[in-house]
Design a protein around this motif. Structure first.
Motif, PDB file in Angstrom:
ATOM      1  N   PRO A   1      -2.629   1.385   6.446  1.00  0.00           N
ATOM      2  CA  PRO A   1      -2.021   0.936   5.179  1.00  0.00           C
ATOM      3  C   PRO A   1      -3.016   0.186   4.292  1.00  0.00           C
ATOM      4  CG  PRO A   1      -0.616   0.391   7.039  1.00  0.00           C
ATOM      5  CD  PRO A   1      -1.929   0.817   7.616  1.00  0.00           C
ATOM      6  N   ILE A   2      -2.909   0.403   2.998  1.00  0.00           N
ATOM      7  CA  ILE A   2      -3.709  -0.279   1.984  1.00  0.00           C
ATOM      8  C   ILE A   2      -2.760  -1.146   1.162  1.00  0.00           C
ATOM      9  CG2 ILE A   2      -5.207   0.018  -0.030  1.00  0.00           C
ATOM     10  CD1 ILE A   2      -5.867   2.842   1.148  1.00  0.00           C
ATOM     11  N   LYS A   3      -3.097  -2.428   0.980  1.00  0.00           N
ATOM     12  CA  LYS A   3      -2.208  -3.364   0.314  1.00  0.00           C
ATOM     13  C   LYS A   3      -2.669  -3.653  -1.116  1.00  0.00           C
ATOM     14  CE  LYS A   3      -3.112  -6.021   3.798  1.00  0.00           C
ATOM     15  NZ  LYS A   3      -3.227  -7.144   4.742  1.00  0.00           N
ATOM     16  N   ALA A   4      -1.728  -3.889  -2.000  1.00  0.00           N
ATOM     17  CA  ALA A   4      -2.056  -4.334  -3.350  1.00  0.00           C
ATOM     18  C   ALA A   4      -2.687  -5.712  -3.262  1.00  0.00           C
ATOM     19  CB  ALA A   4      -0.798  -4.377  -4.212  1.00  0.00           C
ATOM     20  N   ALA A   5      -3.844  -5.879  -3.902  1.00  0.00           N
ATOM     21  CA  ALA A   5      -4.542  -7.161  -3.821  1.00  0.00           C
ATOM     22  C   ALA A   5      -3.809  -8.262  -4.570  1.00  0.00           C
ATOM     23  CB  ALA A   5      -5.962  -7.019  -4.368  1.00  0.00           C
TER      24      ALA A   5
ATOM     25  N   ARG B   1      -8.337 -11.386  -0.695  1.00  0.00           N
ATOM     26  CA  ARG B   1      -9.785 -11.163  -0.671  1.00  0.00           C
ATOM     27  C   ARG B   1     -10.090  -9.741  -0.226  1.00  0.00           C
ATOM     28  NH1 ARG B   1     -13.561 -13.474  -3.403  1.00  0.00           N
ATOM     29  NH2 ARG B   1     -12.975 -15.576  -2.767  1.00  0.00           N
ATOM     30  N   THR B   2      -9.335  -9.238   0.748  1.00  0.00           N
ATOM     31  CA  THR B   2      -9.511  -7.854   1.204  1.00  0.00           C
ATOM     32  C   THR B   2      -8.139  -7.191   1.266  1.00  0.00           C
ATOM     33  OG1 THR B   2      -9.389  -8.530   3.525  1.00  0.00           O
ATOM     34  CG2 THR B   2     -11.578  -8.365   2.551  1.00  0.00           C
ATOM     35  N   PRO B   3      -8.002  -5.967   0.747  1.00  0.00           N
ATOM     36  CA  PRO B   3      -6.700  -5.300   0.711  1.00  0.00           C
ATOM     37  C   PRO B   3      -6.388  -4.489   1.963  1.00  0.00           C
ATOM     38  CG  PRO B   3      -8.279  -4.001  -0.501  1.00  0.00           C
ATOM     39  CD  PRO B   3      -9.033  -5.197   0.025  1.00  0.00           C
TER      40      PRO B   3
END
Length: 395
Positions: free
Chosen positions: A266-270, A228-230
């Motif tokens: 960090p930004i994650k792949a959704a 829902r949120t990355p």
């Protein structure tokens, strides 16, 4: 019981074989705890050896050269023969991993040794009075297991808004042991959560290809195809097709959601997908666009830098780090701008209906059903045993 077989008596022509103790003289060990700033040369010097011998060890065979990689808190030990020669080095990286270097003929040979802790299943049960985390701690679960439990059921249950007093959970997880002592905890093997009377069960299943995930007893995935949120951050600007742009001061649709976070977060792949674009994208700054199947794309903008190995065409897995928060492009401060599009049309990522992740493959279903029946029945056994222990303790 039969007595141990006796060793044959040596003949006069054949002297008695040497024992391993006679073959290998007893070593004495000098041990040092590695501190920040320590060097391999300095440690060799403390043990009484010069840089020449150090270089001989480093240029040895196998993993010997890895002795150069030192980290504070590790332990290094030098094994000496009675005449002071260096016969072995043991670099203990953790209780589970060590680098063993031994002298063989005129060289040194290194081997990385990884110990596997023994695994025993453990059971915990709790009733929520305040929050899941308090109840999990009261049930004897550590913070990591509590977070894992929330992650397993987090697709179906909002632990901020949905959980009610009296909700309860049961967990079967791995206890890890080393040398007969408790070392830590491993994975959650199965879990049950009763939320507002609804019973949800999750089972950890490894298919015949070696892929592991959590599934409900009917084979459906506990996950959604998309996060829902990355990013773990607060919303600073929601999806709004009538928003006034903060820099240009004109009404311009905000076709995504902004999450304010410190630079480097960090930004994650959704979701699982392929990198369609990775690089600089005008006002978006440093950007990654992922293609998920035929009709869904996600966009991540204003990054400070891309994740490791992220480039056009790269395949990514859900939750993989694809970049880090920054303030590149046309922005007023560090944040992630995240877009979710279906057939090119922007959708509110916080409201759009997310498809389920793939269920157990049909060709695996018979195998899974047998596994699921065993695991659910095992829950009953653990529960009864737990209740009997609780009653015995109360009495």
């Amino acid at each position: 019981a039969s007595a141990p077989a006796a060793m044959p008596e040596p003949t006069p022509e054949a002297p008695a074989p040497q024992t391993s103790a006679e073959k290998q003289p007893e070593l004495t060990w000098d041990r040092f705890t590695i501190k920040s700033g320590d060097t391999l040369s300095g440690l060799f010097s403390k043990a009484g050896y010069n840089d020449g011998l150090m270089l001989k060890v480093i240029h040895g065979e196998g993993d010997a050269e890895k002795v150069q990689r030192l980290f504070a808190g590790e332990t290094i030990a030098f094994g000496k023969t009675p005449d002071g020669e260096l016969a072995a080095i043991r670099l203990e990286r953790s209780r589970l991993e060590s680098l063993e270097i031994t002298r063989q003929d005129d060289t040194y040979v290194g081997e990385t040794v990884v110990r596997e802790p023994s695994v025993e299943p453990a059971f915990a049960s709790g009733v929520i009075e305040d929050s899941l985390y308090v109840a999990a701690r009261d049930a004897g679960l550590n913070d990591r297991l509590a977070m894992e439990l929330a992650g397993i059921f987090g697709w179906d249950i909002d632990f901020v808004y949905d959980v009610r007093k009296g909700d309860r959970f049961e967990v079967v997880y791995e206890d890890l042991y080393l040398d007969g002592e408790k070392y830590g905890t491993g994975r959650i093997l199965s879990a049950r959560f009763v939320n507002r009377g609804d019973d949800v069960i999750a089972l950890l299943y490894t298919d015949s290809n070696g892929d592991t995930d959590y599934y409900a007893p009917d084979g459906s995935s506990m996950r959604k195809a998309f996060l829902r949120t990355p990013i773990n951050a607060r919303v600073s600007s929601p999806f709004n097709l009538q928003r006034r742009h903060p820099v240009l001061d004109v009404v311009r649709p905000h076709e995504g959601t902004d999450y304010a976070a410190p630079p480097g977060t960090p930004i994650k792949a959704a979701g699982d997908g392929r990198v369609r674009f990775a690089g600089w994208k005008g006002g978006y700054g440093r950007t990654v666009v992922l293609q998920h199947g035929d009709n869904i794309t996600t966009l991540y903008a204003h990054m400070s830098r891309l994740g490791k190995s992220i480039s056009n065409g790269t395949r990514v897995k859900q939750g993989q780090t694809i970049g880090y928060v920054g303030s590149s492009g046309m922005v007023t401060g560090p944040h992630l701008h995240y877009e979710f599009r279906i057939n090119g049309s922007p959708r509110n990522s916080r409201r759009v209906a997310l498809p389920d992740a793939k269920p157990v493959p049909q060709q695996e279903m018979a195998r899974f059903k047998q596994f699921a029946e065993q695991q659910v029945a095992q829950f009953q056994v653990y529960r009864r045993h737990y209740q009997q222990l609780a009653m015995a303790t109360d009495n």
